[in-house]
Motif scaffolding. Structure first.
Motif, mmCIF file in Angstrom:
data_model
loop_
_atom_site.group_PDB
_atom_site.id
_atom_site.type_symbol
_atom_site.label_atom_id
_atom_site.label_comp_id
_atom_site.label_asym_id
_atom_site.label_seq_id
_atom_site.Cartn_x
_atom_site.Cartn_y
_atom_site.Cartn_z
ATOM 1 N N VAL A 135 34.210 51.258 8.677
ATOM 2 C CA VAL A 135 35.507 51.911 8.813
ATOM 3 C C VAL A 135 35.325 53.152 9.681
ATOM 4 N N ILE A 136 36.180 53.313 10.687
ATOM 5 C CA ILE A 136 36.141 54.501 11.542
ATOM 6 C C ILE A 136 37.532 55.126 11.518
ATOM 7 N N ALA A 137 37.637 56.266 10.886
ATOM 8 C CA ALA A 137 38.938 56.918 10.725
ATOM 9 C C ALA A 137 39.586 57.186 12.075
ATOM 10 N N ASN A 138 40.843 56.783 12.184
ATOM 11 C CA ASN A 138 41.671 57.030 13.378
ATOM 12 C C ASN A 138 41.197 56.282 14.618
ATOM 13 N N LYS A 139 40.275 55.334 14.467
ATOM 14 C CA LYS A 139 39.825 54.526 15.599
ATOM 15 C C LYS A 139 39.773 53.056 15.180
ATOM 16 N N PRO A 140 40.948 52.470 14.914
ATOM 17 C CA PRO A 140 40.966 51.106 14.373
ATOM 18 C C PRO A 140 40.357 50.069 15.305
ATOM 19 N N LYS A 141 40.460 50.263 16.623
ATOM 20 C CA LYS A 141 39.907 49.278 17.552
ATOM 21 C C LYS A 141 38.391 49.234 17.505
ATOM 22 N N GLU A 142 37.778 50.318 17.036
ATOM 23 C CA GLU A 142 36.317 50.390 16.998
ATOM 24 C C GLU A 142 35.754 50.007 15.642
ATOM 25 N N GLU A 143 36.628 49.781 14.671
ATOM 26 C CA GLU A 143 36.163 49.367 13.356
ATOM 27 C C GLU A 143 35.651 47.932 13.393
ATOM 28 N N GLU A 144 34.902 47.577 12.358
ATOM 29 C CA GLU A 144 34.505 46.184 12.224
ATOM 30 C C GLU A 144 35.757 45.354 11.929
ATOM 31 N N TYR A 145 35.842 44.214 12.562
ATOM 32 C CA TYR A 145 37.023 43.353 12.488
ATOM 33 C C TYR A 145 37.132 42.711 11.107
ATOM 34 N N PHE A 146 38.322 42.736 10.528
ATOM 35 C CA PHE A 146 38.523 42.180 9.196
ATOM 36 C C PHE A 146 38.051 40.738 9.114
ATOM 37 N N TYR A 147 38.393 39.910 10.108
ATOM 38 C CA TYR A 147 38.089 38.479 10.019
ATOM 39 C C TYR A 147 36.617 38.172 10.238
ATOM 40 N N ALA A 148 35.831 39.139 10.734
ATOM 41 C CA ALA A 148 34.390 38.961 10.836
ATOM 42 C C ALA A 148 33.699 39.260 9.516
ATOM 43 N N ASN A 149 34.291 40.150 8.722
ATOM 44 C CA ASN A 149 33.693 40.546 7.447
ATOM 45 C C ASN A 149 34.800 40.817 6.425
ATOM 46 N N PRO A 150 35.442 39.745 5.949
ATOM 47 C CA PRO A 150 36.545 39.922 4.986
ATOM 48 C C PRO A 150 36.008 40.162 3.580
ATOM 49 N N GLN A 151 35.409 41.311 3.373
ATOM 50 C CA GLN A 151 34.627 41.562 2.165
ATOM 51 C C GLN A 151 35.451 41.446 0.886
ATOM 52 N N GLU A 152 36.753 41.759 0.944
ATOM 53 C CA GLU A 152 37.576 41.670 -0.259
ATOM 54 C C GLU A 152 37.687 40.237 -0.770
ATOM 55 N N CYS A 153 37.382 39.280 0.077
ATOM 56 C CA CYS A 153 37.561 37.874 -0.279
ATOM 57 C C CYS A 153 36.239 37.178 -0.575
ATOM 58 N N LEU A 154 35.134 37.929 -0.588
ATOM 59 C CA LEU A 154 33.820 37.327 -0.750
ATOM 60 C C LEU A 154 33.186 37.642 -2.087
ATOM 61 N N CYS A 155 33.928 38.266 -2.981
ATOM 62 C CA CYS A 155 33.392 38.574 -4.299
ATOM 63 C C CYS A 155 34.520 38.505 -5.318
ATOM 64 N N GLU A 156 34.156 38.422 -6.580
ATOM 65 C CA GLU A 156 35.140 38.348 -7.643
ATOM 66 C C GLU A 156 35.581 39.751 -8.058
ATOM 67 N N GLY A 157 36.776 39.844 -8.649
ATOM 68 C CA GLY A 157 37.224 41.106 -9.204
ATOM 69 C C GLY A 157 37.726 42.076 -8.158
ATOM 70 N N LYS A 158 38.052 43.260 -8.616
ATOM 71 C CA LYS A 158 38.652 44.265 -7.740
ATOM 72 C C LYS A 158 37.625 45.195 -7.114
ATOM 73 N N ASP A 159 36.453 45.330 -7.736
ATOM 74 C CA ASP A 159 35.452 46.261 -7.231
ATOM 75 C C ASP A 159 34.260 45.479 -6.705
ATOM 76 N N CYS A 160 34.072 45.486 -5.380
ATOM 77 C CA CYS A 160 32.990 44.735 -4.761
ATOM 78 C C CYS A 160 31.835 45.641 -4.344
ATOM 79 N N ALA A 161 31.854 46.897 -4.783
ATOM 80 C CA ALA A 161 30.879 47.869 -4.274
ATOM 81 C C ALA A 161 29.446 47.438 -4.570
#
Length: 440
Positions: free
Chosen positions: A402-428
Motif C-alpha cells: 500500500v502506498i498512501a496517495n499513490k494508487p497507481k504505484e500500489e500492488e495491484y489488487f488482482y495480483a494479490n487479492p489477499q482478502e480472498c486467500l484466507c478465512e475470517g476477517k483478520d488475515c494478518a
C-alpha cells in the motif's frame, strides 16, 4: 473464500443460490477497454459497483476498437449463462437493455468515465447523492460507465466488496465451453511431455510501440514502432527515451535478456517452456538466442492442429484466453513484464495455492545484465545476484503493498487479492511480510 489447493480452476459451479430480492435503482451499462485481462478485472469491478449501488447490470460490452480490433462479444469469451446465474444472489444481470432505452426511441443515457482508483464512497457520494445528481439511478434510469479499467481502488475497500471482486474473478467469469475444452487439451499435450514453465514473453509489437522500448531493435524497427505509437492518439506518451525507460525497469525484457535470466535462475536446456504471447516482434530472428538456450520451446500453434485454432484466429482475446489457461496450470510462471495478463495470472496462481510465480525485478535485472555484458560481473557472480534478488519474489503469501496517495504505484489488487486467500476477517497472521515459504 479460502484458497484452493488442488491446482486447477473450479470446474463445476455450486448449486444456484436464491436470487437476491432488491429494488433496482436503475440499469448500469459498461463498456470495457483494453485486452482480455484488463477487461476481466474491469468486469469484476463493475459487478461490485452494481452491487454497491443496487443496480441491474447489463452484460458488459467488450473493446473492439483498440490495437487488436477483436470483434469478440462477452458471450464469445465467457459463459454468459454461468455468469448471470452464479451472481444471482448478489446482482441482477440481464443480457440486453429493454427496447425503450434504444437510440431509436430518442433515449439519451448518462455516459461518464469514472475517476480512476476510486473507493466506494466516490460512487455513493459523487454518483448517487452528489450535487445535481440526486437519485441519478432511481426510476429505472440508465447510466453507461465507459473506459472501465482501474476504476476501483486496490485498497481501503470493505471486505465484503473485495471478496465479491474475487468471486466474480475466480468463479463467475468462466470461459466458454469451446475455450475451456481446447485449453484443457493444450494443457494435456504439454503435460504429457513433462513439467513446464509458462513464459509470458511480452515482446509484441503493440507493447513495444506503447512503451517506447526499442532496446535490441534495428533503427528501422525503432522507427516503425514510433510511427505506430503516433498512430494511436490515446497512447499518451509520444517522445520516449527508450534507454531511460529500460534503466527504470519499465521495459519488457528482450528475448535475449530473458534467455540469460532463465539460465541464471537455474533452468537448464531440458526445461520445457511454453511461450504465452502473440507474435514476437522480429519473429524467429529475435527468438534465436532463447531457442538456442532452451530448445524445448513450444507454442500453441506448434502443439495444436490448425483446425483446432481456426475458430479463434483473428480473435486476440480468445487466443489470450488459451494462454491464460495454460499459464495458470503451469508448474512455474514467469512474465517478462507486469502487465494485466501477468498480474491477473499471478493472482489466480495465488488463489490456487501460491503456485510458483517469479515477479522479475526488471530494474535490478537491467543493472545486472549490463554489468555482466560489459564483463564487470562474471557469470557466477551474475547468477548468484539474480537468484538473491528473487528469493522473496516467487508468489509467496505476502501483504499487498500500500502506498498512501499513490494508487497507481500500489500492488495491484488482482495480483494479490489477499482478502480472498484466507478465512475470517483478520488475515494478518497468514500474510507475513517477507515470508519466503514456497507452497507446492
Amino acid at each position: 473464500m479460502s484458497a484452493h489447493r488442488e491446482g486447477s480452476l473450479p470446474s463445476s459451479p455450486p448449486p444456484l443460490a436464491p436470487a437476491r430480492n432488491y429494488t433496482s435503482n436503475g440499469f448500469l451499462k459498461v463498456t470495457c477497454n483494453g485486452g482480455l485481462n484488463q477487461m476481466r478485472s474491469a468486469i469484476c469491478d463493475m459487478v461490485t459497483i452494481a452491487r454497491l449501488l443496487n443496480l441491474t447490470l447489463v452484460v458488459p460490452e467488450l473493446d473492439k476498437a483498440s490495437f487488436w480490433a477483436d470483434p469478440s462479444n462477452f458471450e464469445d469469451i465467457f459463459d454468459v449463462g454461468h455468469f448471470i446465474n452464479s451472481l444471482r444472489d448478489e446482482v441482477r444481470v440481464i443480457k440486453r437493455l429493454p427496447k425503450r432505452f434504444g437510440l431509436r426511441y430518442g433515449y439519451q443515457p448518462l455516459v461518464m468515465p469514472p475517476v480512476s482508483w476510486s473507493n466506494e464512497q466516490y460512487y455513493l457520494q459523487q454518483n448517487l447523492y452528489g450535487p445535481g445528481h440526486f437519485r441519478r439511478f432511481h426510476g429505472l434510469d440508465m447510466t453507461c460507465l465507459c473506459r472501465t479499467d482501474a476504476r476501483l481502488a486496490n485498497n481501503g475497500i470493505p471486505l465484503e466488496l473485495q471478496r465479491l471482486r474475487c468471486r466474480v474473478n475466480f468463479q463467475a467469469l468462466k470461459f466458454t465451453r469451446e475455450i475451456e475444452e481446447l485449453g484443457n487439451k493444450l494443457i494435456r499435450v504439454i503435460q504429457q511431455k513433462g513439467p513446464y514453465l509458462a513464459l509470458h514473453l511480452r515482446y509484441e509489437m503493440d507493447m513495444l510501440a506503447f512503451s517506447g522500448c526499442t532496446h535490441g531493435c534495428t533503427a528501422n524497427e525503432a522507427e516503425e514502432l514510433r510511427q505506430l505509437r503516433y498512430a494511436f492518439p490515446w497512447w499518451r506518451e509520444k517522445e520516449i527515451v527508450s534507454e531511460e525507460k529500460r534503466a527504470h525497469g519499465l521495459c519488457p525484457l528482450t528475448p535475449e535478456e530473458t534467455a540469460l535470466i532463465l539460465q541464471a535462475l537455474g533452468f537448464d536446456k531440458e526445461t520445457q517452456i511454453y511461450i504465452a504471447s502473440g507474435e514476437i516482434y522480429g519473429s524467429e530472428r529475435r527468438l534465436a538466442a532463447l531457442r538456442a538456450a532452451f530448445p524445448r520451446i513450444v507454442k500453441k500453434e506448434m502443439l495444436l492442429d490448425p483446425d483446432d485454432l481456426r475458430q479463434f484466429q483473428n480473435h486476440s482475446s480468445q487466443m489470450a484466453a488459451l494462454d491464460f489457461l495454460v499459464s495458470v496450470a503451469s508448474d512455474i510462471f514467469i512474465p517478462t513484464y507486469d502487465g494485466n495478463m501477468a498480474r491477473v495470472v499471478e493472482g489466480h496462481r495465488r488463489y490456487l495455492g501460491f503456485k510458483k510465480t517469479f515477479q522479475l525485478d526488471r530494474r535490478r535485472l537491467v543493472e545486472l545484465l549490463d554489468l555482466h555484458q560489459n564483463k564487470t560481473l562474471s557469470w557466477d557472480e551474475f547468477s548468484v545476484a539474480v537468484r538473491l534478488a528473487h528469493e522473496k519474489r516467487m508468489g509467496q503469501p505476502t501483504q499487498r503493498m500500500v502506498i498512501a496517495n499513490k494508487p497507481k504505484e500500489e500492488e495491484y489488487f488482482y495480483a494479490n487479492p489477499q482478502e480472498c486467500l484466507c478465512e475470517g476477517k483478520d488475515c494478518a497472521d497468514f500474510f507475513v511480510p517477507g515470508n519466503t515459504t514456497t507452497f507446492q
